[in-house]
Design a protein around this motif. Structure first.
Motif, PDB file in Angstrom:
ATOM      1  N   MET A   1      18.631   8.095  18.898  1.00 14.62           N
ATOM      2  CA  MET A   1      17.541   8.128  19.825  1.00 14.62           C
ATOM      3  C   MET A   1      17.576   6.919  20.757  1.00 14.62           C
ATOM      4  N   ALA A   2      17.953   5.780  20.224  1.00 16.52           N
ATOM      5  CA  ALA A   2      18.034   4.572  21.051  1.00 16.52           C
ATOM      6  C   ALA A   2      19.126   4.707  22.101  1.00 16.52           C
ATOM      7  N   ALA A   3      20.225   5.358  21.754  1.00 16.97           N
ATOM      8  CA  ALA A   3      21.310   5.538  22.720  1.00 16.97           C
ATOM      9  C   ALA A   3      20.866   6.423  23.879  1.00 16.97           C
ATOM     10  N   ILE A   4      20.118   7.468  23.589  1.00 16.41           N
ATOM     11  CA  ILE A   4      19.624   8.346  24.652  1.00 16.41           C
ATOM     12  C   ILE A   4      18.644   7.603  25.544  1.00 16.41           C
ATOM     13  N   THR A   5      17.766   6.821  24.936  1.00 24.60           N
ATOM     14  CA  THR A   5      16.797   6.049  25.719  1.00 24.60           C
ATOM     15  C   THR A   5      17.500   5.028  26.597  1.00 24.60           C
ATOM     16  N   ALA A   6      18.482   4.339  26.037  1.00 26.44           N
ATOM     17  CA  ALA A   6      19.223   3.350  26.825  1.00 26.44           C
ATOM     18  C   ALA A   6      19.977   4.026  27.968  1.00 26.44           C
ATOM     19  N   GLY A   7      20.556   5.178  27.709  1.00 26.45           N
ATOM     20  CA  GLY A   7      21.268   5.904  28.763  1.00 26.45           C
ATOM     21  C   GLY A   7      20.355   6.330  29.888  1.00 26.45           C
ATOM     22  N   VAL A   8      19.157   6.780  29.549  1.00 30.66           N
ATOM     23  CA  VAL A   8      18.199   7.184  30.579  1.00 30.66           C
ATOM     24  C   VAL A   8      17.717   5.975  31.363  1.00 30.66           C
ATOM     25  N   VAL A   9      17.491   4.872  30.679  1.00 24.96           N
ATOM     26  CA  VAL A   9      17.037   3.661  31.367  1.00 24.96           C
ATOM     27  C   VAL A   9      18.107   3.150  32.326  1.00 24.96           C
ATOM     28  N   PHE A  10      19.359   3.157  31.908  1.00 27.42           N
ATOM     29  CA  PHE A  10      20.431   2.663  32.767  1.00 27.42           C
ATOM     30  C   PHE A  10      20.730   3.614  33.918  1.00 27.42           C
ATOM     31  N   ALA A  11      20.481   4.875  33.747  1.00 27.80           N
ATOM     32  CA  ALA A  11      20.800   5.862  34.769  1.00 27.80           C
ATOM     33  C   ALA A  11      19.575   6.350  35.521  1.00 27.80           C
ATOM     34  N   ARG A  12      18.480   5.612  35.478  1.00 33.01           N
ATOM     35  CA  ARG A  12      17.233   6.114  36.054  1.00 33.01           C
ATOM     36  C   ARG A  12      17.341   6.353  37.551  1.00 33.01           C
ATOM     37  N   TRP A  13      17.980   5.471  38.304  1.00 34.90           N
ATOM     38  CA  TRP A  13      18.069   5.653  39.749  1.00 34.90           C
ATOM     39  C   TRP A  13      18.980   6.814  40.096  1.00 34.90           C
ATOM     40  N   GLU A  14      20.063   6.949  39.345  1.00 33.74           N
ATOM     41  CA  GLU A  14      20.963   8.064  39.592  1.00 33.74           C
ATOM     42  C   GLU A  14      20.285   9.386  39.253  1.00 33.74           C
ATOM     43  N   LEU A  15      19.508   9.397  38.155  1.00 36.14           N
ATOM     44  CA  LEU A  15      18.780  10.616  37.811  1.00 36.14           C
ATOM     45  C   LEU A  15      17.721  10.952  38.856  1.00 36.14           C
ATOM     46  N   LEU A  16      17.019   9.946  39.328  1.00 36.35           N
ATOM     47  CA  LEU A  16      15.999  10.176  40.341  1.00 36.35           C
ATOM     48  C   LEU A  16      16.619  10.710  41.631  1.00 36.35           C
ATOM     49  N   SER A  17      17.731  10.138  42.052  1.00 41.87           N
ATOM     50  CA  SER A  17      18.366  10.618  43.279  1.00 41.87           C
ATOM     51  C   SER A  17      18.937  12.019  43.085  1.00 41.87           C
ATOM     52  N   ALA A  18      19.445  12.333  41.891  1.00 38.79           N
ATOM     53  CA  ALA A  18      19.925  13.689  41.630  1.00 38.79           C
ATOM     54  C   ALA A  18      18.772  14.686  41.680  1.00 38.79           C
ATOM     55  N   VAL A  19      17.621  14.324  41.140  1.00 39.63           N
ATOM     56  CA  VAL A  19      16.443  15.201  41.205  1.00 39.63           C
ATOM     57  C   VAL A  19      15.994  15.369  42.650  1.00 39.63           C
ATOM     58  N   LEU A  20      16.029  14.295  43.434  1.00 38.73           N
ATOM     59  CA  LEU A  20      15.656  14.394  44.845  1.00 38.73           C
ATOM     60  C   LEU A  20      16.607  15.305  45.610  1.00 38.73           C
ATOM     61  N   MET A  21      17.911  15.228  45.311  1.00 37.32           N
ATOM     62  CA  MET A  21      18.869  16.127  45.956  1.00 37.32           C
ATOM     63  C   MET A  21      18.557  17.572  45.613  1.00 37.32           C
ATOM     64  N   PHE A  22      18.256  17.844  44.351  1.00 43.23           N
ATOM     65  CA  PHE A  22      17.925  19.202  43.921  1.00 43.23           C
ATOM     66  C   PHE A  22      16.670  19.710  44.616  1.00 43.23           C
ATOM     67  N   LEU A  23      15.637  18.884  44.672  1.00 45.13           N
ATOM     68  CA  LEU A  23      14.393  19.295  45.326  1.00 45.13           C
ATOM     69  C   LEU A  23      14.591  19.536  46.827  1.00 45.13           C
ATOM     70  N   ALA A  24      15.374  18.685  47.462  1.00 43.51           N
ATOM     71  CA  ALA A  24      15.643  18.867  48.892  1.00 43.51           C
ATOM     72  C   ALA A  24      16.408  20.158  49.137  1.00 43.51           C
ATOM     73  N   SER A  25      17.354  20.465  48.271  1.00 41.78           N
ATOM     74  CA  SER A  25      18.109  21.708  48.407  1.00 41.78           C
ATOM     75  C   SER A  25      17.208  22.920  48.204  1.00 41.78           C
ATOM     76  N   THR A  26      16.363  22.872  47.197  1.00 44.82           N
ATOM     77  CA  THR A  26      15.449  23.981  46.928  1.00 44.82           C
ATOM     78  C   THR A  26      14.464  24.164  48.083  1.00 44.82           C
ATOM     79  N   LEU A  27      13.919  23.065  48.577  1.00 43.87           N
ATOM     80  CA  LEU A  27      12.995  23.156  49.712  1.00 43.87           C
ATOM     81  C   LEU A  27      13.706  23.685  50.958  1.00 43.87           C
ATOM     82  N   ASN A  28      14.941  23.256  51.156  1.00 41.10           N
ATOM     83  CA  ASN A  28      15.698  23.715  52.308  1.00 41.10           C
ATOM     84  C   ASN A  28      15.861  25.227  52.272  1.00 41.10           C
ATOM     85  N   ILE A  29      16.193  25.776  51.119  1.00 43.25           N
ATOM     86  CA  ILE A  29      16.361  27.220  50.982  1.00 43.25           C
ATOM     87  C   ILE A  29      15.047  27.940  51.272  1.00 43.25           C
ATOM     88  N   GLN A  30      13.961  27.433  50.706  1.00 47.99           N
ATOM     89  CA  GLN A  30      12.660  28.077  50.911  1.00 47.99           C
ATOM     90  C   GLN A  30      12.205  27.998  52.368  1.00 47.99           C
TER      91      GLN A  30
END
Length: 93
Positions: A1-30
């Motif tokens: 569990m600690a490894a998953i938490t550490a991975g999410v903490v270290f990758a938070r900006w990359e995860l946020l930007s990936a989510v933003l890319m997904f949302l922008a793509s979905t909004l673009n289609i709509q």
């Protein structure tokens, strides 16, 4: 569990930007389906910005690095242009 938490903490900006890319793509289609061209263009620009943020984050490029690269490009272009003839590109033969 600690490894998953550490991975999410270290990758938070990359995860946020990936989510933003997904949302922008979905909004673009709509928006394109609904004929909202201006909003589709805005969502495309937001998606491109998120993609650039994602890539620079993965590569470890900071704003200071971008400034240094830009200054080097500017110096090379000024140096190259200083070697051109004064009447370039209107040279007559």
């Amino acid at each position: 569990m600690a490894a998953i938490t550490a991975g999410v903490v270290f990758a938070r900006w990359e995860l946020l930007s990936a989510v933003l890319m997904f949302l922008a793509s979905t909004l673009n289609i709509q928006f394109r389906k609904s004929d909202y061209t201006a909003l589709a263009v805005i969502s495309t620009c937001l998606g491109l910005a998120a993609a650039c943020w994602f890539a620079t984050g993965l590569l470890g490029i900071t704003l200071l690095d971008v400034a240094v690269i830009w200054n080097n490009v500017k110096a090379v272009m000024v140096e190259a242009m200083s070697h051109t003839p004064p009447d370039w590109p209107m040279m007559y033969t």
